[in-house]
Design an enzyme around this catalytic site. Structure first.
Site, short mmCIF file in Angstrom:
data_model
loop_
_atom_site.label_atom_id
_atom_site.label_comp_id
_atom_site.label_asym_id
_atom_site.label_seq_id
_atom_site.Cartn_x
_atom_site.Cartn_y
_atom_site.Cartn_z
N ASN A 62 1.85 -3.38 3.97
CA ASN A 62 2.12 -2.26 3.05
C ASN A 62 2.38 -0.98 3.83
OD1 ASN A 62 -0.72 -2.57 3.54
ND2 ASN A 62 -1.21 -1.24 1.83
N GLU A 64 2.62 3.02 3.08
CA GLU A 64 2.37 4.08 2.10
C GLU A 64 3.08 5.37 2.49
OE1 GLU A 64 -1.90 4.22 1.48
OE2 GLU A 64 -1.85 2.28 0.45
N CYS A 73 4.63 -2.44 -1.12
CA CYS A 73 3.65 -3.51 -0.89
C CYS A 73 4.08 -4.42 0.26
CB CYS A 73 3.53 -4.38 -2.13
SG CYS A 73 2.82 -3.57 -3.55
N GLU A 75 4.04 -7.68 0.43
CA GLU A 75 4.81 -8.86 0.05
C GLU A 75 6.30 -8.55 -0.02
OE1 GLU A 75 2.12 -7.62 -1.32
OE2 GLU A 75 0.84 -9.15 -2.23
N CYS A 115 5.59 -7.39 -7.19
CA CYS A 115 5.82 -8.35 -6.09
C CYS A 115 6.07 -9.74 -6.65
CB CYS A 115 4.65 -8.36 -5.11
SG CYS A 115 4.60 -6.87 -4.09
N1 THU Z 1 -0.55 -3.55 -2.21
C1 THU Z 1 0.15 -4.52 -1.58
O1 THU Z 1 0.58 -4.37 -0.43
N2 THU Z 1 0.36 -5.67 -2.24
C2 THU Z 1 -0.04 -5.93 -3.52
O2 THU Z 1 0.33 -6.94 -4.09
C3 THU Z 1 -0.93 -4.99 -4.20
C4 THU Z 1 -1.08 -3.66 -3.55
C5 THU Z 1 -0.74 -2.28 -1.52
C6 THU Z 1 0.03 -1.14 -2.11
C7 THU Z 1 -0.81 0.05 -1.69
O3 THU Z 1 -0.39 0.45 -0.40
C8 THU Z 1 -2.22 -0.50 -1.59
O4 THU Z 1 -2.09 -1.92 -1.56
C9 THU Z 1 -3.12 -0.09 -2.74
O5 THU Z 1 -2.54 -0.40 -3.96
#
Ligand code: THU
Length: 160
Positions: A62, A64, A73, A75, A115
């Site tokens: 992920n 941000e 995300c 995935e 995702c």
């Molecule tokens: N996140 C993912 O990478 N994958 C998911 O399926 C759910 C959430 C990440 C997004 C964000 O950076 C952090 O987790 C908190 O939501």
């Protein structure tokens, strides 16, 4: 009126020692990716590894952003990473690992709805199921045999 029922079969592995050697390696790659996640705001790190039909392993984590919705995300980073390098190669498996700087993530972390929607489209396009394994930092690992198991009755291109 007809009432229908959808059932979901999935597998639980108590820990990574129950995985095959090659699947254990794939999970390790997802953990490796997770450790490089860019999650300064949520402190929630996610890593994903994909095994392609040609044997290549593609990673994502992920990412941000201070403008929160601009983040992405793990995935989708992983699946688009794979699609950008190997557009016509099928994806066989996806492994996901998550951890948090705020608490111990002991439950399996399943992918978010966006995702699932993204992954299901790749699965439908390739006409072959994608196995998905997800876990937390510790604890059980869940395996589903297909992304459609996580998104039944999905919106898909044939509806357009
Ligand atoms: N996140 C993912 O990478 N994958 C998911 O399926 C759910 C959430 C990440 C997004 C964000 O950076 C952090 O987790 C908190 O939501």
């Amino acid at each position: 009126m007809i009432e229908k029922k959808i059932t979901l079969n999935y597998t639980i592995f108590q820990d990574s020692s129950e995985l095959s050697t090659s699947d254990h390696k794939l999970l390790s790659k997802a953990i490796e990716a997770r450790k490089k996640a860019n999650a300064p705001y949520s402190k929630f790190s996610v890593g994903a590894s994909l095994l392609l039909e040609n044997g290549k392993v593609i990673l994502g984590n992920n990412q941000e952003n201070a403008a929160y919705p601009s983040g992405m995300c793990a995935e989708r980073v992983a699946i688009w990473n794979a699609a950008s390098h190997y557009p016509n190669i099928k994806i066989e498996k996806i492994f996901i690992s998550a951890s948090s700087g705020l608490k111990k993530v002991e439950k399996p972390v399943s992918p978010c709805g966006a995702c699932r929607q993204t992954m299901v489209e790749y699965e439908i396009n390739q006409s072959k199921n994608i196995e998905i394994y997800f876990t937390g930092e510790t604890g059980i690992i869940i395996k589903c045999n297909s992304i459609t198991d996580l998104l039944p009755l999905a919106f898909e291109r044939s509806l357009l």
